[in-house]
Enzyme design. Structure first.
Site, mmCIF file in Angstrom:
data_model
loop_
_atom_site.group_PDB
_atom_site.id
_atom_site.type_symbol
_atom_site.label_atom_id
_atom_site.label_comp_id
_atom_site.label_asym_id
_atom_site.label_seq_id
_atom_site.Cartn_x
_atom_site.Cartn_y
_atom_site.Cartn_z
ATOM 1 N N HIS A 98 54.040 70.580 -53.500
ATOM 2 C CA HIS A 98 52.810 70.771 -52.718
ATOM 3 C C HIS A 98 51.612 70.083 -53.365
ATOM 4 C CE1 HIS A 98 49.242 72.843 -51.127
ATOM 5 N NE2 HIS A 98 49.957 73.041 -50.037
ATOM 6 N N GLU B 173 57.230 68.611 -44.040
ATOM 7 C CA GLU B 173 55.816 68.225 -44.113
ATOM 8 C C GLU B 173 55.673 67.084 -45.110
ATOM 9 O OE1 GLU B 173 52.634 71.077 -45.080
ATOM 10 O OE2 GLU B 173 51.394 69.299 -45.423
ATOM 11 N N GLU C 110 60.115 75.304 -43.586
ATOM 12 C CA GLU C 110 59.085 74.280 -43.780
ATOM 13 C C GLU C 110 58.971 74.052 -45.280
ATOM 14 O OE1 GLU C 110 54.857 72.920 -44.695
ATOM 15 O OE2 GLU C 110 55.989 74.599 -45.491
ATOM 16 N N HIS D 153 57.919 79.553 -44.658
ATOM 17 C CA HIS D 153 56.951 78.603 -45.216
ATOM 18 C C HIS D 153 57.294 78.258 -46.665
ATOM 19 C CE1 HIS D 153 52.582 77.774 -46.596
ATOM 20 N NE2 HIS D 153 52.981 76.728 -45.904
ATOM 21 N N ASP E 165 57.224 70.873 -48.350
ATOM 22 C CA ASP E 165 56.355 69.709 -48.553
ATOM 23 C C ASP E 165 57.079 68.639 -49.365
ATOM 24 O OD1 ASP E 165 53.985 71.239 -47.540
ATOM 25 O OD2 ASP E 165 54.417 72.440 -49.332
HETATM 26 O O1 G3P Z 1 53.023 72.803 -42.536
HETATM 27 C C1 G3P Z 1 52.189 73.875 -42.474
HETATM 28 C C2 G3P Z 1 51.575 74.255 -43.793
HETATM 29 O O2 G3P Z 1 52.533 74.178 -44.796
HETATM 30 C C3 G3P Z 1 50.395 73.409 -44.137
HETATM 31 O O3 G3P Z 1 49.713 73.833 -45.283
HETATM 32 O O4 G3P Z 1 49.086 73.608 -47.629
HETATM 33 O O5 G3P Z 1 50.912 75.159 -47.005
HETATM 34 O O6 G3P Z 1 51.271 72.713 -46.913
HETATM 35 P P1 G3P Z 1 50.272 73.822 -46.773
HETATM 36 MG MG MG Z 2 53.304 72.656 -46.058
#
Ligand code: G3P
Ligand code: MG
Length: 256
Positions: free
Chosen positions: A52, A112, A37, A10, A39
């Site tokens: 993020h 994302e 993953e 993540h 952002d």
């Molecule tokens: O993509 C899953 C997760 O990353 C969504 O929440 O706030 O960590 O981007 P966040």
């Molecule tokens: Mg995310």
């Protein structure tokens, strides 16, 4: 159905390194993760960068916002020191550079799309166009081999961003990201021509998991940080999840 990796780091390297940085992705790699993953948001000059929060203050010091700051300025900002002094000087990375790094390191990406408020469709479109350009060879190959997982998977909480991504790069698959699964999830997934539903594991039930998979969609959960919970949701039929604890849950975690 889900053709992608099962365990995903993540925000790059979870909580072991500064989120959404190349140092984070390198940290994931050092723990054996070839699936990440992160952002992506647009700068003031509409360059996609890894970030993020739309406002500065948490990972990047100071006041101001990503959508009012140029990519050049962002690239000069420190996105590492907040996490630990040893990461000081780690810059806000450009999405283009991250894609190149991941391609050359054989890392699969769950991108994302994280639009700053008011930039939903534009973010979806620009991210999709850039990705499509860089992965044109893989996309062409994927048309022939549907089980090829080298092409990234887009996800977003923003329906409009995903619709724009669909229009700009229909061949790049999409997962709809929701905190709580809405009653009309079938209609939403159909409208997006999505391959998967991405959801908060805290709001998922075994019954709902079964229904989603029965409809032929992949099911991805965020953010699962204990092996016990990981085992539980995998037993429900969850296909994949991302984790902050890449030290506790490795890329080969089997859930048994
Ligand atoms: O993509 C899953 C997760 O990353 C969504 O929440 O706030 O960590 O981007 P966040
Ligand atoms: Mg995310």
């Amino acid at each position: 159905m889900w053709i992608y990796p099962k365990i995903i780091a993540h925000r790059g390297g979870g909580t072991l390194a500064p989120e959404n940085t190349l140092a984070g992705i390198r940290c994931g790699l050092a723990h054996g993760f070839h699936a990440v993953e992160f952002d992506v948001m647009l700068s003031a000059d509409r360059i996609p960068v890894l970030m993020h929060d739309p406002q500065f203050g948490r990972t990047v010091r100071g006041a101001g916002s990503v959508s009012e700051t140029t990519a050049r300025q962002l690239a000069a900002m420190d996105a590492g020191a907040w996490r630990d002094a040893r990461f000081a000087g780690e810059p806000v990375p450009m999405y283009e550079d991250v894609m190149n790094f991941c391609k050359s390191s054989n890392i699969w990406m769950n991108v994302e799309i994280k639009p700053a408020p008011g930039f939903d469709a534009e973010t979806g479109r620009v991210v999709a166009e850039r990705t499509r350009h860089l992965f044109s060879g893989e996309i062409a190959a994927r048309v022939r081999r549907i089980d090829d997982a080298t092409v990234p998977l887009f996800s977003s909480f923003s329906f409009d961003a995903l619709m724009a991504a669909r229009a700009a790069a229909p061949e790049i698959p999409r997962g709809y990201l929701v905190d709580v699964v809405p009653a009309d999830w079938r209609e939403q997934l159909r409208a997006l021509d999505a391959v998967a539903l991405h959801t908060n594991h805290k709001n998922l039930t075994p019954r709902l998991a079964g229904e989603i998979r029965q409809e032929g969609y992949g099911l991805f959960c965020y953010t699962v940080n204990t092996p016990e919970r990981a085992r539980e949701i995998l037993q429900w039929g969850v296909d994949a999840f991302c984790t902050d604890r890449i030290d506790l849950i490795g890329p080969d975690f089997a859930g048994t």
